[in-house]
Each structure stands twice: as C-alpha cells, then as structure tokens.
Scaffold this active site. Sequence first.
Site, PDB file in Angstrom:
ATOM      1  N   ARG A 293      -7.363   4.660   6.686  1.00  0.00           N
ATOM      2  CA  ARG A 293      -5.954   4.603   6.313  1.00  0.00           C
ATOM      3  C   ARG A 293      -5.504   6.014   5.949  1.00  0.00           C
ATOM      4  NH1 ARG A 293      -6.702   6.442   2.015  1.00  0.00           N
ATOM      5  NH2 ARG A 293      -4.473   6.672   1.738  1.00  0.00           N
ATOM      6  N   GLY A 294      -4.183   6.141   5.705  1.00  0.00           N
ATOM      7  CA  GLY A 294      -3.617   7.472   5.491  1.00  0.00           C
ATOM      8  C   GLY A 294      -3.096   7.966   6.830  1.00  0.00           C
ATOM      9  N   ALA A 295      -1.879   8.503   6.831  1.00  0.00           N
ATOM     10  CA  ALA A 295      -1.179   8.807   8.079  1.00  0.00           C
ATOM     11  C   ALA A 295      -1.973   9.712   9.027  1.00  0.00           C
ATOM     12  CB  ALA A 295       0.197   9.392   7.754  1.00  0.00           C
TER      13      ALA A 295
ATOM     14  N   ASP B  14       4.294   9.409   5.229  1.00  0.00           N
ATOM     15  CA  ASP B  14       3.903   8.708   6.458  1.00  0.00           C
ATOM     16  C   ASP B  14       4.847   8.994   7.609  1.00  0.00           C
ATOM     17  OD1 ASP B  14       2.697   7.040   4.111  1.00  0.00           O
ATOM     18  OD2 ASP B  14       1.547   6.589   5.926  1.00  0.00           O
TER      19      ASP B  14
ATOM     20  N   ASN C 253       6.904   6.930   2.384  1.00  0.00           N
ATOM     21  CA  ASN C 253       5.552   7.080   1.832  1.00  0.00           C
ATOM     22  C   ASN C 253       5.217   5.788   1.092  1.00  0.00           C
ATOM     23  OD1 ASN C 253       3.175   8.705   1.351  1.00  0.00           O
ATOM     24  ND2 ASN C 253       3.806   8.812  -0.780  1.00  0.00           N
ATOM     25  N   LYS C 254       4.032   5.754   0.538  1.00  0.00           N
ATOM     26  CA  LYS C 254       3.535   4.543  -0.118  1.00  0.00           C
ATOM     27  C   LYS C 254       4.547   3.939  -1.081  1.00  0.00           C
ATOM     28  CE  LYS C 254       0.525   2.781   0.481  1.00  0.00           C
ATOM     29  NZ  LYS C 254       0.588   1.651   1.458  1.00  0.00           N
TER      30      LYS C 254
ATOM     31  N   ARG D  67      -0.361  -0.139  13.280  1.00  0.00           N
ATOM     32  CA  ARG D  67       0.483  -0.037  12.078  1.00  0.00           C
ATOM     33  C   ARG D  67       1.787   0.648  12.495  1.00  0.00           C
ATOM     34  NH1 ARG D  67      -2.310   1.965   6.618  1.00  0.00           N
ATOM     35  NH2 ARG D  67      -0.628   0.752   5.713  1.00  0.00           N
TER      36      ARG D  67
HETATM   37  O1  MRU Z   1      -1.221   2.251   3.399  1.00  0.00           O
HETATM   38  P1  MRU Z   1      -1.884   3.603   3.394  1.00  0.00           P
HETATM   39  O2  MRU Z   1      -2.990   3.693   2.399  1.00  0.00           O
HETATM   40  O3  MRU Z   1      -2.278   4.039   4.766  1.00  0.00           O
HETATM   41  O4  MRU Z   1      -0.739   4.599   2.887  1.00  0.00           O
HETATM   42  C1  MRU Z   1      -1.040   5.953   2.756  1.00  0.00           C
HETATM   43  C2  MRU Z   1       0.081   6.744   2.197  1.00  0.00           C
HETATM   44  O5  MRU Z   1       1.138   6.247   1.941  1.00  0.00           O
HETATM   45  C3  MRU Z   1      -0.148   8.217   2.053  1.00  0.00           C
HETATM   46  O6  MRU Z   1       0.590   8.711   0.972  1.00  0.00           O
HETATM   47  C4  MRU Z   1       0.300   8.924   3.335  1.00  0.00           C
HETATM   48  O7  MRU Z   1      -0.273   8.324   4.456  1.00  0.00           O
HETATM   49  C5  MRU Z   1      -0.046  10.359   3.332  1.00  0.00           C
HETATM   50  S1  MRU Z   1      -1.801  10.593   3.470  1.00  0.00           S
HETATM   51  C6  MRU Z   1      -2.081  12.261   3.663  1.00  0.00           C
END
Ligand code: MRU
Length: 348
Positions: free
Chosen positions: A59-61, A235, A245-246, A93
């Site tokens: 996970r994470g963009a 994201d 973002n989250k 996603r």
């Molecule tokens: O649902 P996730 O855990 O994939 O969400 C991640 C985030 O929102 C991060 O802040 C974002 O991807 C940046 S990661 C460098």
Amino acid sequence: MKHVESTPPLAAHDNIRAVQWVGDRLRLLDQRKLPFEEAWIDCRNANEVAQSIRDLVVRGAPAIGIAAAWGVVLAAQRGDDLDDALAALRAARPTAVNLMAALDRMRACADAGADATVLAREAQAIQDEDLAANRAMGAMGAALISPGSGVLTHCNTGSLATSGFGTALGVIRAGYTSGNIARVFAGETRPWLQGARLTMWELQRDRIPATLIADSAASHLMKSGEVQWVIVGADRIAANGDTANKIGTYQLAIAARHHGVTFMVVAPATTVDMATSSGEGIDIELRDPTELLGCAGQRVVANGAQAWNPVFDVTPHELIDVLVTERGVITQPDATSLRAVFGKPGAH
Ligand code: MRU
C-alpha cells in the site's frame, strides 16, 4: 529483512525495502501483519499483484505503482495477455494516480516493442527514480523546518509506502538527522491503523523517537504548541493543487490553519495528475464498512450497525502551505504554480 546501502548519515534511517523483485517473482512484505510479524508474500503473476494491492499487502501510492509495474513484467515473462494484466492492475485501487502513471509508462514501453527484459529495466527505473525523488524531497522539506521543531504526520508515508526512505516520512527522517525536527507525533489513522502499526514501527526501527496520538487528539496537540508543522503525503494531486490523501488529512489541514501550524504535502511528480483539474474529479475509494466495525480483527460495534468507510479525502489547495516534490518547493500551490512546474495535462 534486507539491509540496503545508503549515504551516511541517513543510512541509519533507510533500511526497509518492502517491494523486492527477485527475478521471476515479486516479494512483498505483508503490511497487514506488521508490526508483530514480518511475513513475505510471493506474487507470480499480475493477478496476484493486483490482489495484493487490493488487499493492502502492499500500500502507499508510490509502492502500489512500483508493484504494478513489476506485475506487468510478470505478465510479459509468462506470455500472458498484457492488456488483461494492465486492466487488472489498473482496477486494483482507484485513488492513487501513481498506479496509473506507472502502468501508462509500462504500456508505452510495451507498445514500443519492449520484451520482458526491457520491461524489467523500466520497472527497475520506476523503482529507482522513486527512491532518488524521496531522498531529494527529504532534503528540501527538512531544510524548510526551523531547528527544534515538532511535527505531526498521518498515515504511513515511509519506506513501506514507497521504494524506500519515504515522502513525508523521508522529510521527517532527514529533519531528525539534521536536528531541525526534535519531536515527532503520528496519528493512529483509523481504521487500518497505518500510523499506529506502520509509521511507529518504521520510526522505532530507525530509533527516531515518536509519540502516537489518537486521530481525535490532533487539534488538542496543535493547541498545545508542541507541533509547528503537519507533514503528510499524497495519493493524487490535481492540477490546481487539491490533494487527495488518507482520510483525516483534510481535518488536519483545517485544524492546522486554525492554530497557525504550517501544512506541508510531500509527494513525487508521479502523484501529480495534471489531467484532473481539481479535487472534485478525484475518485475516492470506498472500502468495506466492516473495516470500521471492528478493531484489529475484533468486532466492536453492535451487530446490524452500518458504517461509511471512505479511505481518502481531499484537502483544498488553499489549506496547503507548501508542496514539496523532487522538482522543488512550491509555496501556496495553485493551478498557476503547478502548471509552471508540471506543464500541460497528460492522460492517465
Ligand atoms: O490506503 P493507503 O495506506 O494506501 O493510503 C496511503 C496514504 O494515504 C499515503 O499517505 C499516501 O499514499 C502517500 S505514501 C508516500
């Protein structure tokens, strides 16, 4: 876990690699099991990579873009239909545009006649470029912060979420090393607990002292004067600077503005989507409400209750003080300043 060479003095703060290509399969550190178990999952085809992205193994963009690029390589190695593989990975996603950017790049390479070996080189380039971007952003972001400052971050934006080092967490790593950051607070990030489970784990491994807070403690923390910056990742950043973002990031930005705390977004150029004019056009992922109805796998809400579980939100660009990308620092990002740096829209 593999330890990777890095440039001192940051070497002590850069030793996690959660996405590893091993020649005929993709090894992913299973982020659902952290922090108590370091288990790895091997993906042998594009569908397994797509499934791992959907299930938040990875996970994470930036990390999901990198994993997807390797998924395309797996498809090419196996002689699978590349269109099917690209479609499955793209649908994994919806919100993080890094996924689409990486797949567009792999498609362009394949369309130019690349075989599996050349596609592997492209995927490795995507992964390497992300690491270089993170290190550059870390240095630039940390330099903006006055010595002895306190920061609050949200979700996990570290090595687990990227090729390595991290975006917002990269700034925190660099800022802690330089002494500009003296205090780090991490919000727990309900419901999936990326802050509590992942960010705290990364910071502890790197011996960066950090304090966990409940998401709902953020405004109270800002009022206390303990933090001068909120530093988050992204994201998808629309052409006018609106930033997905989250979930919970938006309320942090509102609270930061109210308390005179500076709000920094840190993200590589692969997160910028010049084809989407504003946050209105960003597809916000809705996940299964049952993620909210329990905690750590234990149901905590009365049976029959309903829940709404959007996992991202959009912070309007007016609430963002600084955007750091590897192309430089943009203060008060808006359509004009983003166009100057990122040019005209490309299609994702
Ligand atoms: O649902 P996730 O855990 O994939 O969400 C991640 C985030 O929102 C991060 O802040 C974002 O991807 C940046 S990661 C460098």
